[in-house]
Write an enzyme that holds these catalytic residues in place. Structure first.
Site, PDB file in Angstrom:
ATOM      1  N   ASP A 166      10.845  -5.292   8.224  1.00  0.00           N
ATOM      2  CA  ASP A 166       9.890  -5.043   9.308  1.00  0.00           C
ATOM      3  C   ASP A 166       9.752  -6.377  10.043  1.00  0.00           C
ATOM      4  O   ASP A 166      10.691  -7.193  10.023  1.00  0.00           O
ATOM      5  CB  ASP A 166       8.548  -4.532   8.743  1.00  0.00           C
ATOM      6  CG  ASP A 166       7.622  -3.995   9.827  1.00  0.00           C
ATOM      7  OD1 ASP A 166       7.886  -2.904  10.345  1.00  0.00           O
ATOM      8  OD2 ASP A 166       6.643  -4.673  10.181  1.00  0.00           O
TER       9      ASP A 166
ATOM     10  N   VAL B 175       0.857  -1.184   0.000  1.00  0.00           N
ATOM     11  CA  VAL B 175       0.000   0.000   0.000  1.00  0.00           C
ATOM     12  C   VAL B 175       0.891   1.231   0.000  1.00  0.00           C
ATOM     13  O   VAL B 175       1.811   1.350   0.819  1.00  0.00           O
ATOM     14  CB  VAL B 175      -0.955   0.018   1.219  1.00  0.00           C
ATOM     15  CG1 VAL B 175      -1.747   1.318   1.257  1.00  0.00           C
ATOM     16  CG2 VAL B 175      -1.916  -1.165   1.164  1.00  0.00           C
TER      17      VAL B 175
ATOM     18  N   ALA C  40       4.747   4.116   2.678  1.00  0.00           N
ATOM     19  CA  ALA C  40       4.205   2.884   2.094  1.00  0.00           C
ATOM     20  C   ALA C  40       4.422   1.750   3.085  1.00  0.00           C
ATOM     21  O   ALA C  40       5.136   1.913   4.075  1.00  0.00           O
ATOM     22  CB  ALA C  40       4.899   2.569   0.778  1.00  0.00           C
ATOM     23  N   LYS C  41       3.809   0.638   2.852  1.00  0.00           N
ATOM     24  CA  LYS C  41       4.069  -0.567   3.647  1.00  0.00           C
ATOM     25  C   LYS C  41       3.600  -1.762   2.854  1.00  0.00           C
ATOM     26  O   LYS C  41       2.719  -1.641   1.996  1.00  0.00           O
ATOM     27  CB  LYS C  41       3.282  -0.507   4.965  1.00  0.00           C
ATOM     28  CG  LYS C  41       3.838  -1.405   6.041  1.00  0.00           C
ATOM     29  CD  LYS C  41       5.004  -0.750   6.745  1.00  0.00           C
ATOM     30  CE  LYS C  41       5.523  -1.556   7.883  1.00  0.00           C
ATOM     31  NZ  LYS C  41       6.464  -0.775   8.691  1.00  0.00           N
ATOM     32  N   GLY C  42       4.200  -2.901   3.128  1.00  0.00           N
ATOM     33  CA  GLY C  42       3.772  -4.102   2.424  1.00  0.00           C
ATOM     34  C   GLY C  42       3.871  -5.300   3.327  1.00  0.00           C
ATOM     35  O   GLY C  42       4.406  -5.226   4.434  1.00  0.00           O
TER      36      GLY C  42
END
Ligand code: NAD
Length: 492
Positions: free
Chosen positions: A218, A132, A177-179
């Site tokens: 992460d 995202v 952002a992050k995934g």
């Protein structure tokens, strides 16, 4: 073998015994010899997100069994809802431009990919991955990749939004952002994990890129996984471009283009801020006590660096168990133990305690460094500390936050407190672009300057508007984004 296959022997000493449709739960029976129900150190399975409110049976006589994970009905609060409510709270204090607030309340792009991976035994598994991209007004999208069975679009949306605030507070030219992948890496062999990572990277394709969207480690991802992402990405571009895309991912191993100090950066940032808080409050860190939830990258490095100040780690909770030693736990020794055994469970130099006792343990500082929504109204009520330094993203839910404020417990909020990781990721990105290699002193010096400057901005804003630090941190972030939008205007 499928996750719900009753014949599957699971790792970490757990064997699945039942699946129920209603909750999509897997039950596991502990097959560690000698570990009976009554001797289970946590008294409650750490895999179950519902914890005390779970109505399903947790015990059967003579054996320990637990819920592994469950689907949508699981979450008590939506992390994204919390994040958006916090944005509104900041809007109520400073009357930001409503058009800009509407932009910031939405994500820019949301990508969900389903892709097949061939497992060691030759079977094919379908996996789901997310990326995202919340906002890139300040620069390329930037944010970690999480591999965890509870990853879903709501969580990734929320975490990507927090990244936008974080980069804005610290004055880094990145967006948010992050995934993530909905898997437990411990379920796979190292070869399978490499294939999964590479196939996920391939599925993301040009939705990531060194000047467009830059992933990083992460929860449950590490430098090795970043190296596989880099290698896969490099293999899909022309030979000419290959060495121009080293900065497609940060948190790489040093040999693969990583930065010195990135491995400890988030923990180091937390400790720089605790130092600053202690100085501002005339508090002596020597002999101060602290507790840590999560003893992975962030928690273990924060604990090890606190040791250098003469502070004493007295309790730790992770996914495997909870331990206490009021005389002090040596973080370096514990880190070696965790490296070897996969968690703090059965650490011989401390005694096992339960989740509630962990939160009740009197200490000066608490560093949550695991997952979100851990400090709730209930746990905040029993927390007995002076400062919460939020290493994790979203560790405090809104009700928990209210209790912390009522109890006058200081909070260094996540979007400031754990920004050391993205700051040093920015340094890594710069070094790769410029073909430079900075030494550790230079990295630490620059990190200290950037993170303490951000702390001062948040502190001064809290004083100016007479608000809590979390609201102040949001005001700092949104003010910067508002300014940029006003200067640039809205296309077309
Ligand atoms: P990690 O995978 O290295 O460690 C996670 C730790 O949390 C492990 O010790 C695990 O056992 C523990 N844990 C997981 N579920 C738990 C539970 N239910 N109860 C107690 N402990 C539990 O991950 P990390 O990189 O250290 O990340 C930890 C947190 O910090 C996450 O919220 C992450 O988003 C945040 N964060 C990480 C970075 C980074 O650079 N790695 C940067 C900023 C923020």
């Amino acid at each position: 073998m499928k996750k719900n296959d009753p014949n599957r022997k699971d790792i970490k000493g757990l064997t699945p015994i039942k699946t129920t449709k209603e909750w999509k739960l897997l039950y596991f029976q502990h097959d560690r010899p000698g570990l009976e129900e009554s001797s289970h150190p946590t008294g409650l399975c750490r895999h179950c997100e519902l914890r005390d409110s779970c109505t399903l049976p947790k015990r059967r006589s003579g054996v320990w069994h637990c819920e592994f994970y469950k689907a949508t009905a699981r979450k008590k609060t939506s992390l994204y809802e919390n994040v958006i409510n916090q944005l509104k709270k900041a809007e109520d204090v400073v009357h930001f431009d409503q058009d800009i607030c509407r932009i910031l309340a939405e994500t820019t792009n949301e990508l969900i990919v389903h892709f097949p991976v061939k497992m060691d035994g030759g079977t094919v598994t379908m996996l789901t991955g997310y990326r995202v991209q919340h906002n890139n007004a300040l620069g390329p999208f930037k944010g970690g990749l999480r591999f965890h069975p509870l990853v879903d679009i709501d969580e990734i949306r929320a975490l990507s939004t927090l990244m936008t605030w974080k980069t804005a507070i610290t004055n880094i030219p990145f967006g948010g952002a992050k995934g993530g992948l909905q898997i437990d890496p411990a379920d796979y062999s190292i070869q399978e994990l490499e294939k999964i990572t590479r196939r996920f990277t391939f599925a993301l394709g040009n939705n990531i890129g060194p000047e467009y969207d830059i992933p990083a480690p992460d929860v449950n991802t590490n430098p090795q996984i970043m190296a596989w992402i880099l290698d896969t990405y490099m293999s899909t571009v022309t030979p000419n471009e290959r060495n121009r895309c080293l900065h497609v991912v940060t948190g790489k191993p040093i040999e693969a283009g990583g930065s010195k100090g990135r491995y400890k950066a988030t923990g180091q940032g937390i400790v720089f801020l605790i130092e600053k808080w202690a100085k501002d409050n005339g508090f002596n860190l020597k002999g101060a006590t602290f507790t840590v939830q999560g003893f992975g990258n962030v928690g273990s490095w924060a604990a090890r660096l606190m040791k250098k100040h003469g502070s004493k780690l007295i309790a730790v909770e992770d996914i495997t168990g909870v331990i206490l030693n009021k005389e002090g736990i040596d973080p370096d020794d514990l880190a070696d133990y965790v490296e070897e055994h996969g968690g703090v469970l059965d650490y011989p130099k401390a005694k096992p305690i339960d989740h509630e006792t962990f939160f009740k343990t009197k200490a000066d500082i608490f560093i949550p460094a695991a997952l979100e929504n851990q400090i709730t109204a209930e746990t905040a009520e029993i927390l007995n500390v002076k400062l919460v330094a939020e290493g994790a993203n979203g560790p405090t839910d809104p009700e928990g936050d209210k209790v912390l404020q009522r109890k006058k417990i200081d909070v260094i909020p996540d979007i400031l407190c754990n920004s050391g990781g993205v700051i040093v990721s920015y340094f890594e990105w710069l070094q790769n672009k410029r073909s430079e290699f900075w030494d550790l002193d230079e990295v630490d010096y620059k990190l200290h300057k950037m993170i303490v400057d951000a702390y001062e901005r948040v502190r001064d804003t809290a004083e100016k508007f007479k608000v809590d630090w979390r609201t102040a941190a949001h005001i700092v972030a949104i003010s910067r984004l508002e300014l940029v939008y006003k200067e640039r205007g809205i296309f077309p």
